[in-house]
Design a protein around this motif. Structure first.
Motif, PDB file in Angstrom:
ATOM      1  N   ILE A 105      -1.511   6.274   4.152  1.00 42.03           N
ATOM      2  CA  ILE A 105      -1.511   6.164   5.615  1.00 42.03           C
ATOM      3  C   ILE A 105      -1.087   7.489   6.229  1.00 42.03           C
ATOM      4  O   ILE A 105      -1.662   7.940   7.230  1.00 42.03           O
ATOM      5  CB  ILE A 105      -0.580   5.012   6.056  1.00 42.03           C
ATOM      6  N   MET A 164      -6.211   0.053  10.482  1.00 46.52           N
ATOM      7  CA  MET A 164      -6.402  -0.609   9.190  1.00 46.52           C
ATOM      8  C   MET A 164      -6.514  -2.124   9.394  1.00 46.52           C
ATOM      9  O   MET A 164      -7.408  -2.776   8.841  1.00 46.52           O
ATOM     10  CB  MET A 164      -5.214  -0.263   8.284  1.00 46.52           C
ATOM     11  N   LEU A 179      -8.244  -5.440   4.100  1.00 43.95           N
ATOM     12  CA  LEU A 179      -7.314  -4.375   4.496  1.00 43.95           C
ATOM     13  C   LEU A 179      -7.527  -3.130   3.630  1.00 43.95           C
ATOM     14  O   LEU A 179      -7.533  -2.003   4.131  1.00 43.95           O
ATOM     15  CB  LEU A 179      -5.871  -4.862   4.376  1.00 43.95           C
ATOM     16  N   SER A 182     -10.776  -1.506   4.641  1.00 43.49           N
ATOM     17  CA  SER A 182     -10.608  -0.829   5.920  1.00 43.49           C
ATOM     18  C   SER A 182      -9.890   0.498   5.752  1.00 43.49           C
ATOM     19  O   SER A 182     -10.263   1.506   6.373  1.00 43.49           O
ATOM     20  CB  SER A 182      -9.829  -1.732   6.890  1.00 43.49           C
ATOM     21  N   LEU A 183      -8.872   0.534   4.885  1.00 45.03           N
ATOM     22  CA  LEU A 183      -8.146   1.780   4.632  1.00 45.03           C
ATOM     23  C   LEU A 183      -9.058   2.801   3.960  1.00 45.03           C
ATOM     24  O   LEU A 183      -9.054   3.998   4.316  1.00 45.03           O
ATOM     25  CB  LEU A 183      -6.914   1.497   3.778  1.00 45.03           C
ATOM     26  N   TRP A 225       0.845  -1.191   0.000  1.00 40.09           N
ATOM     27  CA  TRP A 225       0.000   0.000   0.000  1.00 40.09           C
ATOM     28  C   TRP A 225       0.878   1.238   0.000  1.00 40.09           C
ATOM     29  O   TRP A 225       1.917   1.254   0.688  1.00 40.09           O
ATOM     30  CB  TRP A 225      -0.910   0.014   1.235  1.00 40.09           C
TER      31      TRP A 225
END
Length: 453
Positions: free
Chosen positions: A246, A264, A440, A443-444, A241
């Motif tokens: 982030i 995350m 994942l 969630s991000l 990612w």
């Protein structure tokens, strides 16, 4: 021969067919422009010329007095590099899916104890022209952080560097006087002393923290499908990612990158458990390694790593509230943890993970209450792009160890502008592990929407 230290011996004695005790890594490379079909063949041939194998990569358990095993290391003088370095090709259609299936099989097989405890596999046949390297080293030889550092040293920041360096031939860096005077046995003695130092003052502080600041202590975790005895087969999953995604959430909230990563993972684990109809009412607890180094330690050698437990707030549906709860949990625990003297920090860390050793004993893995539900670890990587004979390192995925009571492990590392996630699960206990990669991402995205980035 050299006596095996107590810490190394622990990893050797804990190993069984169900519990391979090696750490691994999967690296994905993009060949340089103009590289032909012979590119990987030439790398393989060049690596076989590195016959100056360092002592760490020459040793395996030997026998004393004709039959006493697991007491001393035996060092092989002549290394069969063609055994340890293997060249493989993926079956058609050569997708990343086939690569991960190969990595899963390799990661679930035991290393041969009659030979030095490591293997490296060059893997070609990806349909997009890339190639991969899978490496595994027994934890009795190297831990994951040391292995990652060694691999980084074998690579280069210069895309024009044509040298092919092999990790097994990299000489150790010069050690400071402090490092030379340390040993695994000495570390164990100091840790034993730290346990004794975990006395009334620390207990009082921990009790106050538990009551006033809600310090997360072991054995408050619910038992989940992750906390079961495991089999020997593994399933691996990996994905990258962009770090900037982030960081954008970090800057919008004022929290840390680690807070965002934990949130995350928490959102993905919640979605996975809901899909399996296995989400507990109480929040999952993660064990998170933390750096104990202070400014006063800036010039000192060695590692100072402790363990902190963090609530993942998986009982909360709202991703923003979940992130807030995770930040409150990890920052509160760090604040309390930082008030303890250094030896007591180490003692509390040892107490947090002591149950993992007990879980390896027959009959205790299924009966014991889990001290935590999952380990989520961030291994330091490179901030700059790395190359290997001009091939760019696109993915550097750490693959760790699953244990009885800890059937799923999430480890990640930064790689230039990316965060690379490596997931390892018991193939029997964790079905459809690859779905966690999509969860994942979901969630991000939910975090990005929740904080408005």
């Amino acid at each position: 021969m050299e006596l095996i230290s107590p810490i190394d011996l622990m990893f050797l004695l804990a190993e069984s067919r169900e519990h391979p005790m090696h750490v691994g890594g999967l690296q994905l490379f993009e060949p340089p422009e103009g590289a032909g079909l012979e590119f990987i063949r030439d790398i393989h041939a060049a690596m076989l010329t590195h016959e100056d194998v360092q002592p760490t990569f020459r040793k395996h358990p030997g026998e004393l007095f004709g039959g006493i095993a697991n007491v001393a290391w035996s060092f092989d003088r002549d290394i069969d590099l063609e055994y340890h370095l293997r060249r493989s090709a993926l079956p058609s259609p050569g997708r990343v899916r086939e690569l991960l299936e190969l990595a899963s099989r390799l990661h679930g097989s035991l290393l041969d104890r009659h030979r030095p405890l490591w293997e490296t596999h060059l893997v070609e046949g990806l349909n997009d022209g890339r190639f991969a390297v899978y490496t595994k080293v027994h934890h009795a030889l190297l831990d994951g952080v040391s292995a990652m550092k060694l691999i980084r040293r074998a690579l280069s920041e210069d895309p024009l560097d044509s040298d092919v360096r092999a990790p097994w031939s990299m000489p150790p860096r010069p050690r400071t006087k402090d490092k030379q005077s340390s040993s695994a046995l000495g570390d164990l003695v100091r840790l034993t002393g730290s346990l004794a130092a975990f006395g009334p003052s620390a207990v009082t502080l921990a009790r106050g923290a538990l009551l006033e600041q809600q310090l997360t202590l072991p054995f408050g975790a619910p038992k989940t499908m992750f906390n079961v005895p495991i089999g020997g087969a593994r399933r691996c999953a990996a994905q990258s990612w962009p770090l900037k995604r982030i960081v954008a959430i970090k800057e919008a909230t004022g929290f840390t990158v680690n807070d965002v990563v934990l949130a995350m993972c928490a959102g993905a684990l919640r979605a996975y458990l809901i899909e399996q109809d296995a989400l507990p009412d109480r929040p999952l607890i993660a064990m998170v390694p933390v750096n104990l180094r202070t400014e006063d330690d800036a010039s000192s050698g060695g590692n100072m790593v402790g363990t902190i437990l963090c609530s993942l707030a998986t009982d909360l549906d709202d991703p923003a509230k979940r992130l807030d709860a995770i930040h409150a949990s990890i920052s509160g625990n760090k604040e309390v943890f930082s008030q303890l003297p250094r030896l007591q920090q180490l003692a509390l860390s040892a107490f947090n993970i002591a149950q993992l050793g007990l879980a390896m004993l027959p009959g205790l893995g299924s009966a014991a209450q889990p001290p935590f539900n999952i380990v989520i670890s961030n291994v330091p990587g490179s901030r700059e792009p790395l190359y290997w004979r001009g091939a760019r390192l696109e993915g550097n995925y750490p693959l760790s160890i699953a244990l009885d009571g800890q059937a799923l492990n999430i480890t990640l590392s930064n790689n230039a502008d990316n965060l690379d996630f490596g997931l390892v699960g018991c193939r029997r206990s964790i079905p459809h592990l690859q779905r966690l990669l999509g969860q994942l991402e979901d969630s991000l995205v939910a975090l990005e929407e929740a904080v408005g980035v």
